[in-house]
Scaffold this motif. Structure first.
Motif, PDB file in Angstrom:
ATOM      1  N   GLY A 265       0.812  -1.217   0.000  1.00 54.14           N
ATOM      2  CA  GLY A 265       0.000   0.000   0.000  1.00 54.14           C
ATOM      3  C   GLY A 265       0.841   1.260   0.000  1.00 54.14           C
ATOM      4  N   VAL A 266       1.980   1.227  -0.674  1.00 50.55           N
ATOM      5  CA  VAL A 266       2.821   2.425  -0.780  1.00 50.55           C
ATOM      6  C   VAL A 266       3.630   2.300  -2.064  1.00 50.55           C
ATOM      7  CG1 VAL A 266       4.703   1.383   0.564  1.00 50.55           C
ATOM      8  CG2 VAL A 266       4.562   3.852   0.382  1.00 50.55           C
ATOM      9  N   SER A 278       7.631  11.713   1.713  1.00 49.04           N
ATOM     10  CA  SER A 278       7.305  10.320   2.009  1.00 49.04           C
ATOM     11  C   SER A 278       5.943  10.224   2.667  1.00 49.04           C
ATOM     12  CB  SER A 278       8.336   9.712   2.959  1.00 49.04           C
ATOM     13  OG  SER A 278       9.606   9.736   2.386  1.00 49.04           O
ATOM     14  N   ALA A 279       5.710  11.104   3.662  1.00 48.55           N
ATOM     15  CA  ALA A 279       4.441  11.064   4.380  1.00 48.55           C
ATOM     16  C   ALA A 279       3.288  11.353   3.432  1.00 48.55           C
ATOM     17  CB  ALA A 279       4.458  12.063   5.537  1.00 48.55           C
ATOM     18  N   ARG A 282       2.362   8.327   1.615  1.00 49.82           N
ATOM     19  CA  ARG A 282       1.777   7.213   2.368  1.00 49.82           C
ATOM     20  C   ARG A 282       0.418   7.548   2.955  1.00 49.82           C
ATOM     21  NH1 ARG A 282       7.050   5.250   5.846  1.00 49.82           N
ATOM     22  NH2 ARG A 282       8.553   5.600   4.184  1.00 49.82           N
ATOM     23  N   LEU A 283       0.188   8.838   3.232  1.00 46.10           N
ATOM     24  CA  LEU A 283      -1.025   9.198   3.960  1.00 46.10           C
ATOM     25  C   LEU A 283      -2.335   8.871   3.251  1.00 46.10           C
ATOM     26  CD1 LEU A 283       0.047  12.436   5.841  1.00 46.10           C
ATOM     27  CD2 LEU A 283      -1.079  10.437   6.855  1.00 46.10           C
ATOM     28  N   TRP A 285      -3.355   6.351   1.474  1.00 46.09           N
ATOM     29  CA  TRP A 285      -3.729   4.987   1.814  1.00 46.09           C
ATOM     30  C   TRP A 285      -4.078   4.860   3.292  1.00 46.09           C
ATOM     31  CZ3 TRP A 285      -5.613   0.731   0.218  1.00 46.09           C
ATOM     32  CH2 TRP A 285      -5.369   0.259  -1.057  1.00 46.09           C
ATOM     33  N   LEU A 286      -3.204   5.423   4.149  1.00 43.74           N
ATOM     34  CA  LEU A 286      -3.402   5.266   5.591  1.00 43.74           C
ATOM     35  C   LEU A 286      -4.735   5.850   6.035  1.00 43.74           C
ATOM     36  CD1 LEU A 286      -0.096   5.974   7.537  1.00 43.74           C
ATOM     37  CD2 LEU A 286      -1.329   3.829   7.241  1.00 43.74           C
ATOM     38  N   VAL A 287      -5.039   7.063   5.542  1.00 45.47           N
ATOM     39  CA  VAL A 287      -6.271   7.723   5.984  1.00 45.47           C
ATOM     40  C   VAL A 287      -7.491   7.017   5.397  1.00 45.47           C
ATOM     41  CG1 VAL A 287      -7.573   9.875   5.931  1.00 45.47           C
ATOM     42  CG2 VAL A 287      -5.120   9.912   6.412  1.00 45.47           C
ATOM     43  N   LEU A 289      -7.718   3.885   4.678  1.00 46.94           N
ATOM     44  CA  LEU A 289      -7.888   2.646   5.433  1.00 46.94           C
ATOM     45  C   LEU A 289      -8.364   2.938   6.847  1.00 46.94           C
ATOM     46  CD1 LEU A 289      -4.730   0.751   4.188  1.00 46.94           C
ATOM     47  CD2 LEU A 289      -7.113   0.212   3.650  1.00 46.94           C
ATOM     48  N   LEU A 290      -7.998   4.114   7.375  1.00 49.72           N
ATOM     49  CA  LEU A 290      -8.470   4.506   8.702  1.00 49.72           C
ATOM     50  C   LEU A 290      -9.986   4.605   8.695  1.00 49.72           C
ATOM     51  CD1 LEU A 290      -7.561   5.585  11.545  1.00 49.72           C
ATOM     52  CD2 LEU A 290      -7.799   7.869  10.573  1.00 49.72           C
ATOM     53  N   PHE A 291     -10.534   5.205   7.645  1.00 52.64           N
ATOM     54  CA  PHE A 291     -11.983   5.340   7.585  1.00 52.64           C
ATOM     55  C   PHE A 291     -12.655   3.981   7.367  1.00 52.64           C
ATOM     56  CE2 PHE A 291     -10.980   9.818   7.241  1.00 52.64           C
ATOM     57  CZ  PHE A 291     -11.961  10.359   8.064  1.00 52.64           C
ATOM     58  N   MET A 294     -12.812   2.475  10.582  1.00 53.97           N
ATOM     59  CA  MET A 294     -13.897   3.014  11.413  1.00 53.97           C
ATOM     60  C   MET A 294     -15.125   2.123  11.301  1.00 53.97           C
ATOM     61  SD  MET A 294     -13.055   5.615  13.168  1.00 53.97           S
ATOM     62  CE  MET A 294     -14.749   5.954  13.681  1.00 53.97           C
ATOM     63  N   PRO A 423      -2.652  -4.047   2.839  1.00 59.20           N
ATOM     64  CA  PRO A 423      -3.365  -3.326   3.894  1.00 59.20           C
ATOM     65  C   PRO A 423      -4.879  -3.282   3.656  1.00 59.20           C
ATOM     66  CG  PRO A 423      -1.413  -2.109   3.255  1.00 59.20           C
ATOM     67  CD  PRO A 423      -1.535  -3.266   2.305  1.00 59.20           C
ATOM     68  N   THR A 427      -7.508  -4.786   6.262  1.00 62.83           N
ATOM     69  CA  THR A 427      -8.514  -3.926   6.884  1.00 62.83           C
ATOM     70  C   THR A 427      -9.925  -4.449   6.595  1.00 62.83           C
ATOM     71  OG1 THR A 427      -7.003  -2.081   6.551  1.00 62.83           O
ATOM     72  CG2 THR A 427      -9.236  -1.529   7.161  1.00 62.83           C
TER      73      THR A 427
END
Lengths: 448, 448
Positions: A265-266, A278-279, A282-283, A285-287, A289-291, A294, A423, A427
Motif C-alpha cells: 500500500g505504498v 514520504s508522508a 503514504r497518507l 492509503w493510511l487515511v 484505510l483509517l476510515f 472506522m 493493507p 482492513t
C-alpha cells in the motif's frame, strides 16, 4: 574524483563557456551518466546545452531517461521544435513514440512536420499499440535478409545496417511478403562458410510474439528462453519489429516493483524523498484505510453490549483480526503472483477460488484448533475456547477467499490486481473477522 | 498439437524403442522445452534417455534446469560418473560449478578425475566464490584480444572461439598480464576497416565489477547501462570472467520474488500446488504469528480492568493496531526496497532511521488528528478522542520506526532483510500499539 566533483567541474566549464572542453569531458562519460548530469543541470545550463550538443547526441540522452521517474514534458517544452524534429529523426522509433505520447497532438504535429516522412509513419504506427503490449515495447530497427541469400551477402546487409539497428546479433529471415520464416544469430553466420545459403542454416523453430501480447508474457519468453531479442509479428505473420532484452529488464523490474508496492500500500518507486514527501505519499492509503477501519470500530461499538457483559471478549479481537489479516495477505500474494505469471493452465476462475477456499479451510482448521486448545487451557473455559476457535476458523476461510477472489476479479475486470493491496485486504478482513467473532460469541455469551 | 500431445508422443517413441525418431523429434524442440520434457519423464524413461542423448546434448538440458525449483541431486545420482564427467566437460564453467556444489566432495572427486584438467581447475576456482556475488554468476568463457591486433585478426579470434564463448558480442581487450584495458562490441568491429588497430577503436570507459560485488549491484549495472555482458575483475584488475544478461534476468526475478514473498510471509515460488501443500507452506508463519499474537492477547488481558470499567475502549483496539500495522508495512516495504537498491549515498544508518522517524511523526500526527476529530464528534467525548488520537500518533511512530529499523538491522547483521516480513511487523506492532493505547487510556480512564 567523485561523481559530484565531476558534475561541478562540468558546471564550471559551462559557466566559463569553455565549449570544447565541456563537450570533451561530457561526452566522454557513459550515456547513463550523461543522462543523470542532464537531469541535474539547472534550467539555464540545459538551455546552453542545446546549443552545444547535436540533436543526435541529445537523442541518446533522451533514450536513457526513465519516464516512470522523470516527468519529461518540461524538458521537451524548453527545446525548439526544429531541434526536437532533428532529435526524433535520430532516435529509435520505439523510444521516440514513447516520448511523443507525452505531448499534445498539436505539439506532435509541429515536430512531425519537419521530420523525415518514413520516420513519422513508423512512429505513428507504434503509437497505436496499447500500452504494456509487445507492440508498445518493440522497435522497428532490425536486420532482415532473405532465404536465398548467401552468408557473405547477409554479412554485407548487417554491416550496412549496423549503425541504425537496435541489435545486429539476431538476423531475421523474411520472404517477399515480409512474412517471418526464421532467425539466424550473428554467431552462426560468423562460423558458417561465406557461400552457405541462408536457407541452409536458418533456424525455423522461432519464438515470436503477437503484437498485442501483454508485456508480462513477452518478459516470460525472455526469462525461459534466454533471448537477447524477440520478433514481433502481426496476426498474419508479417514481421513488425523486435523487442530487445534491455527493455524487458525494465518491464520485469517495473512489474515486480508495482506488485511489491501494491502489497504494502505504498509506492516505493522513488525512495529518496524527504520525510514530508514520504508522508504525503503514504497518507492517502493510511487515511482511507483509517476510515474503512472506522467501519470495524462501529461494528465493535454495535456489539458493545457483549463486551460490557464479558470483557474477556476484548482480549481476542486483535488476535483474530490479526491472524485472519495475515492469512488474507498470504492468499493475496499467491493470487497476484499467479496472475502476473499469466499461468494459462491455472486460470480457471472457479478452480482457483475453490483451491483457495480449500487452503483456507485447512489453515483455518489447524489455526482454529490451536487457539481452541490454548484458550481452553489458559482461561480454563472450553466454551470460550470453542467460540474463539470457530471464529478463527471462519475468519481465516473468509480472509483467504477475499485475498484470492479480489485480485482475480480485478484482473478479469481489467484492473491491475496488485492494487488490491495487502493493507486493504487486512482492513477488510478486520471487518468480517469482528463480525464473525462477535456473532459467534453472542451465541455462547452465557457461558463466559 | 498441444505440449501434452507432443510429450505423450515422445513417451510412445521411447517405449517402442524408436531411437532415431525419438532423437529427431526431441532435439527439434527448443532447449527450454527439452528441459521440461526431461523433468517430466519417468525414472525409467530418463535412464533410457542417457543412452540416447550424447553428454553434450544432456549438458544443454542441465544448463537450463532452474535449481531454485528442482532438486537436482536425484537426477545426478542416476547418471554414471563417466557420463557426468563428459557432460561437465561440455558445460559452461559457471553452470557446471553451480550444479557440482550439490554433490558431496567424494562424488565430485569421482567426476573430476575423468574430466579435462583445465576445466576442473576453472570449475574449482568458480566454486570458491561466495553465493550471490559477481564471482558466482560469472562464466570464464569470454573472447579476449590484445590492443595491438588488427580488426581482421580479432575477427579470426572471434570465429575460432564462437562455439565455446558464452557471448561473442563483446570482445575484451587485455594486456599481457591479463589486465582489462577496454571493450569493443562485435558491432563496432564489423563496421570498422579490417586494418584498423584494436587500440584505435577500443572503448576504455569500461563498466566492470569486482568479483566479490553482490549480485544486486551487478543487476543494477545491467539495468542502468543496458548491457548484454559485464566483465568481472579481481582486486588487481585481472579479468576473470563475464556475467551475461540472461543470468541477470534470473537474479532480478528471484530478488523481486523473494522480497515479495517476504512482505506477505509466504513463499510464492511455486504457485501450482494442491490445497494441502499450500496450507503446509503457509501454516508455519501463521501459527508462529498466532503465538506472537497471544502476547498481545495477554497484554489486553492484563488491562482487563480498564476494559470492564469502560467497554468503549474495546472499540478502538483493532483500529489502532490495524492502522499502525499498515504504517509499519509501508515503512518496511520502503526500507527493504531501499536496501535492495543498494543505494550507497543513502545508507547512513542513522540518517535512514531519523528520516523514517520523521515520516512516522508526520503520518502519525495527521492520522492522529483525523481520528481525534472523528472520535470526538462520534462519541461526543473530546478526552476519549484525545486519548485515541495520541495513542494513534505514538503507535504509528513506533511502527514506522520498527518497520525501517528491523530490516536495516537485519541487513547489517548479514540476514536477508526481506525475512522481516509484513505480517511479522504488523503482529509486533499490534503488541506495542495495544500497550501504548491502554497506557494512555489508563491516564484518562476517569473521563470516559
Amino acid at each position: 574524483m567523485t561523481t559530484q566533483d565531476v558534475f561541478e567541474n562540468l558546471q564550471e566549464l559551462l559557466e566559463h563557456n569553455e565549449i570544447r572542453e565541456f563537450r570533451e569531458a561530457f561526452l566522454d562519460h557513459h550515456i547513463y551518466d550523461q543522462t543523470q548530469f542532464y537531469l541535474d543541470f539547472t534550467d539555464d545550463e540545459r538551455l546552453e546545452l542545446y546549443s552545444i550538443l547535436s540533436p543526435q547526441e541529445l537523442s541518446e540522452i533522451f533514450e536513457n531517461i526513465d519516464f516512470d521517474e522523470v516527468d519529461i514534458k518540461p524538458y521537451l517544452k524548453e527545446i525548439s521544435p526544429e531541434y526536437l524534429s532533428a532529435m526524433f529523426d535520430e532516435m529509435s522509433s520505439d523510444n521516440a513514440a514513447d516520448i511523443l505520447t507525452n505531448l499534445t497532438k498539436r505539439e506532435r504535429r509541429a515536430i512531425f512536420s519537419q521530420m523525415t516522412p518514413e520516420n513519422v509513419t513508423e512512429i505513428r504506427n507504434l503509437m497505436h499499440y496499447d500500452e504494456e503490449t509487445a507492440g508498445s515495447l518493440m522497435t522497428t530497427e532490425f536486420v532482415a535478409v532473405v532465404a536465398n541469400q548467401t552468408v557473405s551477402s547477409a554479412m554485407t546487409v548487417i554491416k550496412a545496417t549496423a549503425e541504425d539497428a537496435e541489435t545486429i546479433y539476431y538476423v531475421y529471415v523474411l520472404d517477399n511478403d515480409k512474412q517471418l520464416l526464421g532467425v539466424i544469430s550473428l554467431r552462426s553466420l560468423l562460423i558458417s562458410h561465406d557461400d552457405t545459403l541462408i536457407s541452409d542454416i536458418v533456424n525455423e523453430h522461432i519464438i515470436k510474439v503477437d503484437v498485442e501480447e501483454p508485456q508480462e508474457r513477452v518478459a516470460r519468453y525472455f526469462r525461459d528462453y534466454d533471448l537477447l531479442a524477440l520478433p514481433v509479428i502481426s496476426h498474419d505473420n508479417i514481421m513488425l519489429g523486435i523487442v530487445t532484452v534491455d527493455d524487458i529488464i525494465d518491464v520485469i523490474d517495473d512489474e515486480a516493483q508495482s506488485d511489491y508496492s501494491g502489497l504494502a500500500g505504498v509506492n516505493t518507486d522513488n525512495v529518496n524523498q524527504n520525510p514530508i514527501q514520504s508522508a504525503a505519499k503514504r497518507l492517502p492509503w493510511l487515511v482511507a484505510l483509517l476510515f474503512l477501519g472506522m467501519g470495524t470500530a462501529s461494528l465493535i461499538d454495535h456489539f458493545d453490549g457483549l463486551v460490557s457483559k464479558a470483557s474477556v471478549l476484548a482480549i481476542f479481537i486483535s488476535l483474530i483480526t490479526g491472524t485472519a489479516g495475515n492469512a488474507g495477505t498470504q492468499s493475496l500474494a499467491v493470487s497476484v503472483r499467479r496472475i502476473s505469471l499469466n499461468d494459462e493452465e491455472n486460470r480457471s476462475f472457479f478452480g482457483l477460488i475453490l483451491a483457495e477456499i480449500a487452503t483456507g479451510l485447512v489453515t483455518g482448521a489447524v489455526t482454529g484448533l490451536t487457539i481452541f486448545i490454548v484458550v481452553s487451557l489458559w482461561k480454563g473455559n472450553m466454551i470460550l475456547g470453542l467460540a474463539v476457535g470457530v471464529a478463527m476458523f471462519c475468519a481465516i476461510t473468509v480472509a483467504n477467499l477475499a485475498g484470492s477472489l479480489i485480485p482475480v476479479a480485478m484482473d478479469r475486470l481489467g484492473f491491475d490486481p496488485a492494487v488490491a493491496s495487502g493493507p486493504f485486504i487486512s482492513t477488510m478482513s478486520d471487518l468480517t473477522s469482528v463480525f464473525i467473532y462477535f456473532s459467534i460469541a453472542g451465541i455462547f455469551i452465557h457461558f463466559f
